[in-house]
Design an enzyme around this catalytic site. Structure first.
Site, PDB file in Angstrom:
ATOM      1  N   ARG A   1       0.806  -1.220   0.000  1.00 40.55           N
ATOM      2  CA  ARG A   1       0.000   0.000   0.000  1.00 40.55           C
ATOM      3  C   ARG A   1       0.848   1.285   0.000  1.00 40.55           C
ATOM      4  NH1 ARG A   1      -3.547  -2.259   4.917  1.00 40.55           N
ATOM      5  NH2 ARG A   1      -1.752  -3.657   5.003  1.00 40.55           N
TER       6      ARG A   1
ATOM      7  N   SER B   1      41.738  39.628   0.406  1.00 44.84           N
ATOM      8  CA  SER B   1      40.494  39.282  -0.281  1.00 44.84           C
ATOM      9  C   SER B   1      40.736  38.802  -1.708  1.00 44.84           C
ATOM     10  CB  SER B   1      39.591  40.517  -0.343  1.00 44.84           C
ATOM     11  OG  SER B   1      39.220  40.852   0.962  1.00 44.84           O
TER      12      SER B   1
ATOM     13  N   ARG C   1      49.970  38.825  -7.997  1.00 47.30           N
ATOM     14  CA  ARG C   1      49.091  39.491  -8.950  1.00 47.30           C
ATOM     15  C   ARG C   1      49.940  40.396  -9.826  1.00 47.30           C
ATOM     16  NH1 ARG C   1      46.838  43.209  -4.063  1.00 47.30           N
ATOM     17  NH2 ARG C   1      48.308  44.925  -4.352  1.00 47.30           N
TER      18      ARG C   1
END
Ligand code: UD1
Ligand code: CA
Length: 473
Positions: free
Chosen positions: A27, A418, A453
């Protein structure tokens, strides 16, 4: 045959338990065996096994059949014996499969329906008590329902004495109107029940061997049958359909949340607080609306968990704040940390004391040392951070090169500017600085300042020249 000799109730550790869990659960209309459908974070039948474990029964035998391997695998953490019922020919047949394993056992056996998961310890203790004091050979737990549809009905004579149980499909219209039902929870005497089980004949309509049919057979053999009425029918709800599963979950959820509040937890909106039956929460912790604590999560004292957080299988210390919308999985978080809002702690993190994991930060398989801060927009994967490290906004560990995962180590008091990319494997030494916007591919020695960077070039007057050229066109 003489009635059973015991008069004082057996302690739970003196009895065995048989849990019937071999049925398919047609069921439910599911490919997953009914027993494995999750109820508050553990498989439905797991609640029955937890009860057996809490009561400390001597042995727990679980009768499995439909998708037996899958059920066995899902329950492998429980200290139980599995008994195979290769063909599911009914509940009497299910119990008969345990005859060999219980050979020589003299005493009491609890027989529990695997799909009646909300049973309380007190009710089982009452069952054992009544069984003993009534010197019964079998005791059945019954309850009264306003809507008894689907259950076996309890038949009694005009004096109220127990006569038997009739399954709904076999019942007459008058019998169907009876409100007292069989809960599928029994206590039987061993070995007497087995002799009677062999005499059970297939039912007229379905041809199944019904366990309740053993009761009139035991009565004929001059055995006494006792009944115990469950006053609160919610705890003996049988789950056969998804609607009943949802109903059971609602009952369980309220029960757990009420227990938490009684023990000193504030639930600001108990109607939307979801806490697994295996989770624990310490005093004076505050749970905001729509908090979900899953599995074996443990939260300490004086914590605050804000709205919409999902925490699974995690251990959280004291005075921790989890702001809105966090997902925290299999984490260890020590005292006084602040997490979120909207942080995702994937499995395997160890967050030491006083750490801050802030907005939109994802952390995976990392150790974050005491007092370190990862406050904004970061991915930290496979990382080990020392103490008092500061990770700037937008920092990303590049831990995956398309083939394997690599480690990032950031030593104590390092400062990551960051928007840095830390290309793993890589180490940032103690007290080092990484300039904002760096891509770090080599080790940074302790106390060094790393620039990863391109140097900035300023072309004087160039912007004004461009604007002037455009204006002419
Ligand atoms: C059963 C009782 C019914 C009672 C209800 C309470 C029988 C015949 N009926 O009905 O009187 O009111 O529980 O919830 O016992 N199982 C096996 N092997 C089998 C058949 C079933 O292990 O061959 C297991 C199922 O997995 C389930 C339990 O036994 O856990 C009960 O079976 P189910 O088919 O759900 O019985 P009900 O019709 O609910
Ligand atoms: Ca059932």
């Amino acid at each position: 045959m003489s009635p059973t000799k015991i008069a004082s109730p057996p302690a739970p550790h003196e009895v065995c338990a048989v849990v019937m869990a071999a049925g398919q659960g047609t069921r439910m209309r599911s490919d997953l065996p009914k027993m494995l459908h999750s109820l508050g974070g553990l498989p439905m039948v797991g609640h029955v096994l937890e009860l057996c474990r809490r009561l400390g029964v001597k042995r727990t035998l679980v009768v499995i059949g439909h998708q037996a391997d899958r059920v066995r695998e899902a329950l492998e953490a429980y200290p139980v014996e599995f008994i195979l019922q290769a063909e599911q020919r009914g509940t009497a047949h299910a119990v008969l499969q345990t005859e060999e394993a219980l050979q020589g056992v003299v005493g009491e056996v609890l027989v529990l329906n695997g799909d009646v998961p909300l049973l309380s310890d007190e009710l089982v203790e009452r069952l054992l008590h009544t069984h003993a004091t009534a010197r019964a050979v079998a005791t059945v737990v019954t309850t009264r329902l306003a809507n008894p549809a689907g259950y076996g009905r309890v038949l009694r004579d005009s004096h109220g004495a127990f006569r038997g149980i009739v399954e709904e499909v076999e019942a007459t219209a008058a019998q169907r109107r009876l409100r007292e039902i069989n809960t599928g929870i029994y206590c039987f005497n061993l070995p007497r029940v087995f002799a009677a089980l062999h005499k059970v004949r297939p039912s007229a309509v379905k041809g199944e061997l019904y366990l309740p049919e053993v009761l009139p057979i035991l009565m004929k053999a001059r055995g006494r049958i006792a009944t115990v009425l469950a006053e609160d029918s919610r705890e003996v709800l049988g789950i056969n359909t998804r609607a009943e599963l949802a109903e059971a979950y609602g009952i369980l959820r309220r029960r757990v949340v009420e227990r938490l509040m009684e023990s000193g937890v504030t639930c600001l909106d108990p109607a939307t607080t979801h806490v697994s039956a295996l989770a624990t929460v310490g005093r004076d912790t505050v749970l905001y609306p729509q908090v979900q604590l899953e599995g074996r999560t443990r939260i300490g004292e004086g914590c605050t968990v804000h709205a919409g957080c999902r925490i699974r299988d995690s251990e959280i210390g004291n005075r921790v704040t989890v702001l809105d919308g966090c997902v925290i999985l299999e984490a260890e978080i020590a005292d006084e940390c602040a997490i979120g809002p909207y942080a995702h702690l994937r499995p395997g993190n160890r967050i030491r004391r006083k750490v801050k994991i802030g907005n939109f930060v994802e952390v995976k398989k990392s150790v974050i040392g005491e007092g370190s801060k990862v406050p904004h927009l970061t991915y930290m994967g496979d990382s080990t951070l020392g103490e008092r490290v500061n990770v700037g906004a937008g920092t990303i560990t590049c831990n995956y090169d398309g083939f394997g995962k690599h480690q990032t180590t950031i030593e104590d008091e390092a400062f990551i500017g960051s928007n840095s990319c830390l290309v793993a494997p890589v180490r940032i030494g103690r007290g080092a600085y990484v300039a904002a916007g760096s891509t770090i591919t080599q080790e940074v020695p302790p106390d060094a300042l790393a620039f990863g960077r391109a140097p900035q070039v300023n072309k004087e007057g160039r912007a004004a020249a461009i604007r002037a050229a455009r204006a002419k066109k």
